[in-house]
Design an enzyme around this catalytic site. Structure first.
Site, PDB file in Angstrom:
ATOM      1  N   ASP A 143       0.758  -1.356   0.070  1.00 51.99           N
ATOM      2  CA  ASP A 143       0.025   0.177   0.085  1.00 51.99           C
ATOM      3  C   ASP A 143       0.835   1.365  -0.086  1.00 51.99           C
ATOM      4  OD1 ASP A 143      -2.208   1.789  -0.068  1.00 51.99           O
ATOM      5  OD2 ASP A 143      -3.492   0.626   1.292  1.00 51.99           O
TER       6      ASP A 143
HETATM    7  C1  BGC Z   1      -5.033   3.263  -0.271  1.00 55.86           C
HETATM    8  C2  BGC Z   1      -5.221   2.108  -1.230  1.00 55.86           C
HETATM    9  C3  BGC Z   1      -5.004   2.613  -2.346  1.00 55.86           C
HETATM   10  C4  BGC Z   1      -3.530   3.380  -2.756  1.00 55.86           C
HETATM   11  C5  BGC Z   1      -3.335   4.219  -3.913  1.00 55.86           C
HETATM   12  C6  BGC Z   1      -4.152   3.853  -0.225  1.00 55.86           C
HETATM   13  O1  BGC Z   1      -4.018   5.042   0.579  1.00 55.86           O
HETATM   14  O2  BGC Z   1      -5.132   2.390   1.318  1.00 55.86           O
HETATM   15  O3  BGC Z   1      -6.418   1.316  -1.104  1.00 55.86           O
HETATM   16  O4  BGC Z   1      -5.123   1.570  -3.434  1.00 55.86           O
HETATM   17  O5  BGC Z   1      -3.862   4.325  -1.544  1.00 55.86           O
HETATM   18  O6  BGC Z   1      -3.998   5.207  -4.178  1.00 55.86           O
END
Ligand code: BGC
Length: 708
Positions: free
Chosen positions: A261
């Protein structure tokens, strides 16, 4: 395949350590006033081979320029992977996942993912961070809006449909996206619903609740999986070798790419398990994480980790192989510019709008109705009131990708279109007296309450998931007029509001319905279609009940109002406001008793269950039918109800339709006390009905005889 493997090995031999680490590094687009872009330092990273993938770059021309830099100017000419969160639509926005889950319609779930993929791919995107598969039982957690609700079987079906819709059977198609199942695992179990907090749950809960949707996504061929930000019982998921490598790769056979993540690799330092970038990079890579999203920790830390002996080059190579294999599968080596090349035909865009309207119609849940709905065609004066009444942008909800507020239909506009002969007065409700003036002269009031899009989603935990106080004051003033009041609740989570359910003539859960929100609402209010959505989660009556869900395990002291020493509250009911599966139509259904094709089953055998449902009301409607089981006696306690299947039937007024379900003995298996999945001999109760409300279920039994 052989050819692909040879191609990958050839590349790997040509790669320096820096090239390899580059393939594992994802850079994030820069942002300026005009939107996303790549500034010179990041373009330099691309041409130097220091970046393998890109997050958040939008627009076909920006993506084409970046891809050209990689393919034409970098030494190894390896194409970039462009990635974005395309959760519920790209330009055409469909209902948020929790709303779409309410349609209980895998075919619809697949079609909306297909449309979203086609739109995003037409802009150059090759991978989406969806579907989100966190089984979610805590409406304080803002990301519950991204989930398919409280049930693992529903979420598993959602997983399969979304993976198929995004990916198709051939990732190399120019309109296919690689899907990413996220966030593995148990993110929704954060303490007290507080975003990014830690989680701690049993192995049984992992096996029975959080794992099945991810297992389903792997079986469906999902290309990527993202570990959750959080830590689980002492181990951050980003560093969780037992789950990422042990469970996903070794047990489930997942051979796709694991993408961290956002900044999660660097955050291993804040979690307190890594002292520096080298240790953080080593922990994540050794756990199984192939790509470091945006934190730069692999870039900064992996060479040093290798020098210190914290990682082996074979582990780096294995991760690079997986990244290259995904790029090959996506067709990026052979046709790096294929995505983004074709514009969508106007007829496709139109078809997506029609699909958005259908999806929104099917996602609306009629929570209560005293007969005021559908509104009569004779309605001549309607008041549309409230902060969500004329708020097209809010209809798009969180994660709106390229969705435009100017292209979304507000409730007000939808109502005007649905009742062309009615006089429609509008007031935002900011000034209660003005709202009351509008309401006073109306035959009926549509009161549009709920959350704005920015109140739900990531980092929007709410200690009190309730209808905002100012809206309550408005609602109470409107109720006091004594007019028929229909309430729409725009929301990303159930909102606790017993006072509202007491007063309103009708209440509709309208989630964030997407681009066609207003038109879909108009279709329901006018009775063009009967509402068919049902709740994918239990709707709490009180914050203190959270988590409240239908699949609890039994207690030795079930709630008994006559007996003080039983499992209940002294200051609130134990039952939710509305159970899982609740949702009413403009007609009435009568359920018969379920019938089984065989009474006795041996391990490996299957049974068909049929139940007749009669539409005894005055309108054609769709009905979602549930099949639960209950194992009353086993070596470990089993939930009071377990959903095993659901289906949707179409009925005409007066028609009787048979719903059919096929179960195998695997559906009756569960992890025993040693976490080994087993089928135990004995009786299983099979229950069918319109929701998880036990009083509405009809039942029969089968007998399991296992063979040694
Ligand atoms: C979120 C993810 C997301 C990623 C990219 C993160 O803050 O937890 O679900 O895919 O950002 O945008």
């Amino acid at each position: 395949m052989m050819e692909d493997a040879a191609r990958i090995e050839g590349l790997l031999r040509a790669m320096t350590l820096e090239d390899k680490v580059g393939q594992l590094a994802m850079i994030r687009a820069d942002f300026d006033a005009a939107g996303s872009t790549l500034l010179a330092p990041k373009v330099a990273d691309i041409t130097a081979g220091r970046a393998g993938s890109v997050l958040d770059l939008r627009g076909a021309s920006a993506i084409l320029a970046a891809q050209k830099a990689a393919v034409e100017e970098s030494r190894l000419k390896i194409p970039l992977l462009f990635t974005l969160d395309v959760l519920h639509g790209y330009r055409t926005i469909f209902p948020v996942p929790l709303g779409e889950a309410a349609a209980f319609d895998p075919d619809l779930w697949e079609r909306t993912a297909r449309a979203a993929a086609a739109e995003a791919a037409a802009d150059g995107i090759a991978l989406t961070y969806a579907p989100m598969l966190d089984v979610a039982r805590d409406p304080r957690w803002g990301r519950i809006v991204e989930s398919a609700g409280e049930d693992p079987v529903v979420t598993a079906r959602f997983a399969e449909a979304k993976v198929k819709g995004f990916q198709t059977d051939d990732l190399a198609r120019g309109d296919a996206l690689a899907a990413t199942a996220k966030h593995f695992a148990g993110y929704a179990a954060v303490n007290a619903g507080r975003e990014y907090a830690s989680a701690d749950f049993s192995q049984r809960t992992f096996e029975e609740v959080y794992l099945p949707p991810f297992a389903a996504s792997v079986n469906a061929g999902v290309a990527a999986i993202m570990p959750a930000f959080i830590e689980l019982a002492g181990v951050p998921l980003t560093a969780h070798r037992a789950l990422l490598t042990g469970v996903l790769r070794e047990r489930l056979g997942f051979d796709g790419v694991l993408i961290s993540d956002f900044f999660a690799v660097a955050e291993l330092i804040k979690h307190g398990v890594a002292a520096d970038a080298a240790e953080a990079a080593a922990l994540a890579l050794n756990a199984g994480v192939d790509i470091d999203m945006a934190s730069g920790t692999y870039t900064d830390g992996l060479p040093e980790a290798l020098a210190r002996g914290l990682v082996r080059i074979e582990t780096i190579d294995a991760a690079v192989r997986r990244v290259l294999a995904l790029k090959l599968a996506l067709g990026l080596f052979d046709k790096p510019y294929a995505r983004g090349e074709d514009k969508l035909a106007p007829s496709t865009v139109e078809a997506h709008r029609a699909l958005a309207r259908e999806a929104a119609q099917k996602s609306i849940v009629l929570l209560q109705n005293n007969g005021v709905l559908p509104l009569s065609a004779q309605t001549s004066r309607l008041a549309v009131i409230g902060p969500l009444a004329d708020a097209p942008g809010e209809m798009l909800g969180p994660w709106r990708a390229a969705g435009e507020a100017s292209e979304a239909v507000s409730f007000l506009d939808g109502v005007k279109a649905a009742f062309p002969h009615a006089a429609v007065s509008y007031a935002s409700g900011a000034h209660i007296p003005a709202a009351l003036d509008a309401a006073r002269s109306a035959d009926a009031v549509l009161l549009c309450l709920g959350e704005t899009a920015s109140m739900s989603g990531e980092a929007n935990s709410r200690a009190r998931p309730v209808v905002p106080e100012a809206q309550r004051a408005l609602a109470e003033a409107v109720f006091a007029l004594g007019k028929p009041v229909i309430v729409t609740l725009t929301l990303g989570r159930p909102l606790i509001a017993p006072w509202l359910f007491k007063e309103a003539d009708a209440v509709l859960a309208a989630w964030f319905l997407g681009s066609e929100a207003g038109n879909a609402l108009g279709d329901i209010l006018s009775g063009v279609v009967s509402p068919s959505g049902k709740l994918p989660l239990s709707w709490p009556f009180d914050v203190g009940q959270i988590p409240v869900y239908y699949g609890e395990r039994p207690t030795g002291r079930p709630a008994d109002p006559e007996n003080h020493d039983t499992s209940k509250y002294i200051d609130a009911p134990t039952e939710p406001e509305f159970p899982f599966g609740h949702g009413i139509a403009y007609t009435t259904f009568d359920y018969g008793e379920p019938r089984v094709s065989v009474q006795t089953l041996r391990a490996g055998e299957s049974v068909a269950v049929e139940v007749d449902i009669a539409n005894v009301g005055g309108m054609a409607a769709e009905e979602i039918v549930y099949l639960f089981i209950r194992d009353p006696l086993a070596s470990v306690t089993r939930p009071l109800l377990e959903l095993k299947a659901f289906t949707k039937i179409k009925t005409l007024s007066g028609e009787r339709v048979t719903a059919r379900f096929d179960l195998t003995t695997d559906d009756f298996s569960f992890p025993d006390a040693d976490a080994r999945r087993r089928i135990e001999p004995g009786e299983i109760e099979i229950l069918t009905g319109p929701s998880a409300d036990p009083s509405l279920l009809t039942r029969c039994r089968v007998h399991i005889v296992t063979i040694e």
